[in-house]
Design a protein around this motif. Sequence first.
Motif, PDB file in Angstrom:
ATOM      1  N   LEU A   6       7.187 -16.262   0.001  1.00 19.24           N
ATOM      2  CA  LEU A   6       6.864 -16.179  -1.447  1.00 19.24           C
ATOM      3  C   LEU A   6       5.516 -15.259  -1.293  1.00 19.24           C
ATOM      4  O   LEU A   6       4.579 -16.070  -0.947  1.00 19.24           O
ATOM      5  CB  LEU A   6       6.918 -17.179  -2.274  1.00 19.24           C
ATOM      6  N   GLY A   7       5.228 -13.989  -1.900  1.00 17.77           N
ATOM      7  CA  GLY A   7       3.941 -13.413  -1.829  1.00 17.77           C
ATOM      8  C   GLY A   7       3.669 -13.107  -3.287  1.00 17.77           C
ATOM      9  O   GLY A   7       4.753 -12.948  -4.197  1.00 17.77           O
ATOM     10  N   THR A   8       2.314 -13.000  -3.660  1.00 16.74           N
ATOM     11  CA  THR A   8       1.901 -12.685  -4.846  1.00 16.74           C
ATOM     12  C   THR A   8       1.227 -10.983  -4.529  1.00 16.74           C
ATOM     13  O   THR A   8       0.965 -10.714  -3.505  1.00 16.74           O
ATOM     14  CB  THR A   8       0.641 -13.605  -5.168  1.00 16.74           C
ATOM     15  N   ALA A   9       1.471 -10.295  -5.738  1.00 16.90           N
ATOM     16  CA  ALA A   9       0.843  -9.210  -5.679  1.00 16.90           C
ATOM     17  C   ALA A   9       0.249  -8.897  -7.126  1.00 16.90           C
ATOM     18  O   ALA A   9       0.607  -9.467  -8.273  1.00 16.90           O
ATOM     19  CB  ALA A   9       1.721  -7.925  -5.326  1.00 16.90           C
ATOM     20  N   GLY A  10      -0.811  -7.867  -7.398  1.00 20.27           N
ATOM     21  CA  GLY A  10      -1.315  -7.392  -8.478  1.00 20.27           C
ATOM     22  C   GLY A  10      -2.718  -7.281  -8.442  1.00 20.27           C
ATOM     23  O   GLY A  10      -3.632  -7.414  -7.524  1.00 20.27           O
ATOM     24  N   HIS A  11      -3.118  -6.818  -9.659  1.00 21.51           N
ATOM     25  CA  HIS A  11      -4.610  -6.218  -9.833  1.00 21.51           C
ATOM     26  C   HIS A  11      -5.625  -7.399  -9.677  1.00 21.51           C
ATOM     27  O   HIS A  11      -5.311  -8.575  -9.881  1.00 21.51           O
ATOM     28  CB  HIS A  11      -4.761  -5.606 -11.145  1.00 21.51           C
ATOM     29  N   VAL A  61      -2.216 -12.660  -1.603  1.00 22.69           N
ATOM     30  CA  VAL A  61      -2.968 -11.533  -1.369  1.00 22.69           C
ATOM     31  C   VAL A  61      -3.790 -10.931  -2.015  1.00 22.69           C
ATOM     32  O   VAL A  61      -3.898 -11.085  -3.378  1.00 22.69           O
ATOM     33  CB  VAL A  61      -1.953 -10.301  -0.967  1.00 22.69           C
ATOM     34  N   PRO A  62      -4.916 -10.095  -1.701  1.00 23.17           N
ATOM     35  CA  PRO A  62      -6.018  -9.888  -2.449  1.00 23.17           C
ATOM     36  C   PRO A  62      -5.587  -8.371  -3.256  1.00 23.17           C
ATOM     37  O   PRO A  62      -4.907  -7.893  -3.031  1.00 23.17           O
ATOM     38  CB  PRO A  62      -7.158  -9.300  -1.602  1.00 23.17           C
ATOM     39  N   GLY A  63      -6.294  -8.528  -4.636  1.00 22.47           N
ATOM     40  CA  GLY A  63      -5.865  -7.491  -5.323  1.00 22.47           C
ATOM     41  C   GLY A  63      -6.921  -6.654  -5.580  1.00 22.47           C
ATOM     42  O   GLY A  63      -6.723  -5.190  -5.933  1.00 22.47           O
ATOM     43  N   ILE A  80      10.321 -12.826  -1.238  1.00 20.36           N
ATOM     44  CA  ILE A  80      10.322 -12.672  -2.725  1.00 20.36           C
ATOM     45  C   ILE A  80       8.696 -12.377  -2.963  1.00 20.36           C
ATOM     46  O   ILE A  80       7.822 -13.299  -2.620  1.00 20.36           O
ATOM     47  CB  ILE A  80      10.617 -13.807  -3.432  1.00 20.36           C
ATOM     48  N   VAL A  81       8.385 -11.458  -4.013  1.00 17.71           N
ATOM     49  CA  VAL A  81       7.345 -11.193  -4.417  1.00 17.71           C
ATOM     50  C   VAL A  81       7.033 -11.633  -5.769  1.00 17.71           C
ATOM     51  O   VAL A  81       8.068 -11.469  -6.612  1.00 17.71           O
ATOM     52  CB  VAL A  81       6.888  -9.661  -4.090  1.00 17.71           C
ATOM     53  N   LEU A  82       6.090 -12.172  -6.169  1.00 20.53           N
ATOM     54  CA  LEU A  82       5.814 -12.332  -7.578  1.00 20.53           C
ATOM     55  C   LEU A  82       4.325 -11.285  -7.897  1.00 20.53           C
ATOM     56  O   LEU A  82       3.456 -11.482  -7.463  1.00 20.53           O
ATOM     57  CB  LEU A  82       5.073 -13.827  -7.912  1.00 20.53           C
TER      58      LEU A  82
END
Length: 624
Positions: A6-11, A61-63, A80-82
Amino acid sequence: MRYIILGTAGHIDHGKTSLIRSLTGRETDNLEEEKKRGISINLGFTYFDLPSGNRVGIIDVPGHERFIKNMMSGAVGIDIVLMVIAADDGVMPQTLEHAEILTYMGIKDSIIVITKCDLVEDEFLELVEYDIKTSLQNTILKDSPIVKVDSLSMKGFDELINLIDEKTKKLETMEIKEMPTRMNVDRSFSLTGIGTVITGTLIEGEIEVGKNYQLYPSLKEVKIRSIEVHEKSVNKATKGQRTALNISNLSKNEIQRGSIIASHNSLLESNIIDAKISLSSHADIILEHWSRVRIFHGTTEVLARIVPLDMKKIKNGDQALVQLRLEEPIYCKINDKFVIRSYSPVNTIGGGVVIETVSKKHNRKDEDYIKKLEAKENFELKDVIYDFISRVDFGTTFEEIFSYTGRLKAEIDKNLENLMNENKLLLINNFYFTDSIIENLKAKTKSILEKFHAENPLESGMPKEELRDRIAKKTNPKVFNSLLNSDSFLDLIENSPNYISLKDFKINLSDKNTKIAEDIIRKIKEAEPSLLKDSDFSNTKLEKETLTFLLKDKLIRLDGFLITTENYEKIKNNLIEYLENNNEITIAEFRDMNNLNRKMSLALLEDFDLKKITKRYEEKRILY
């Protein structure tokens, strides 16, 4: 069991790290600088257990736009990405850039998580949700479920966890294609008392303790001392797992982010790549011939020049076939995804998929090649193998096919067997030949031999080494001879130990050649017992080729002297009879016996020695 990442992404500052802390109870900001600045700089890794009992690895991950390369490193291998969007900010620049990167990298499943929901009114939250759906409609996130949470009140987390659990159950049932080992390295460091440790997501295959692998691009041997997955020591890591490897034989400086740990000889170096790219509809850029871009593949970034193939200029929203002329080589496979960023200023402008890893230079004028490239987009493995073998000048080994395709050996074997059953491939001395290559080699052989016979009508055939030099110079002589001996060439050539001729070739002396041959034999016989030299008969082309013909069975050349086969046999038999009666003979005795001078006598005796009729003993000859 299928392992899910599971990965995160975003500003920046939209609450990715806080979201993960609420899900797992753990920090992912490990560096002092990260904690001090409140942003993720490197990749953070942790895990948590779902209600179903499945364990999910998480990459934070860094935004921040300055660390977008780190974000792309983290996206490699995510299931899956959040996509995290703060309710008080809404869709921001890095939100869009991350969404496009995830699209280009082929991430298939996603959840949009609106964080900090308690900070805004419900009406504003509805506007944010509408803006999200509108802004992300051209990305993989367009149909993603939206969950609203708040990390302080923990509102919405039960719904989010259950949704993640449902998605992991679906992923568990999906078939995983078995592949050779491949792991992109995103961190390398050293721990006191342990040594070199590298981390990454195992995107293909398995890694086992005690087994050796290969490090790309250095091609050094990699010895695995121990493996850790989710803070637990294991003997084997499998596809999809976030993995830490303790390397016993290399220092941290020998393994950098962007390196690849893989099965031996399972990857090929690429300097030119053919690809299908898509430019972002938001990109304010036009790519044309020789535009300079940044290519992000796996966890490495290289500079490249664009050569458009099916259109002159590539504008925002376009899809195009291109050739990437890389400024430094990479190791990739067909169907690998990559991200394109502009050279300066650095922004994400598109992405693509690799169609061909072993390519020659092409451009828009190569229409036939472009058509083939379009066809390759739909190739199955069998088509890929056949196409690869058919592009070489000679045969291809199994090892070369393995390195090119990067697929399991058993899978390659099955497809090779199918191609041979369809009579499309021939296996000769461990080299695979396509039917088209065999026909090309036969046509080339026929053409070369026809020209040789026309220019040398009195020679039995072309020396085998000369033919190999003309057709397949770098090929092992044994392999080349096996090809000539194969059934494919039976109807075309006569294959003697040293010479090759066309099947229907016959030596026919012309009237002129016949007269010259008779003159040569007559003059040699008239000079007996003395011997004439071959230089006495090489004044014209006709004399040279006639002499070559006579040397096949009528004459023998000895150190420049010529002797008829008949006279040679007579002298040899007389010598054997003399030695049987006298045991030994000197050069002078042999000279006087045959009325020859010393030089002629030596030429004959040394030839008898070479053929093991006689052998030298001090200054005499005895029977061998």
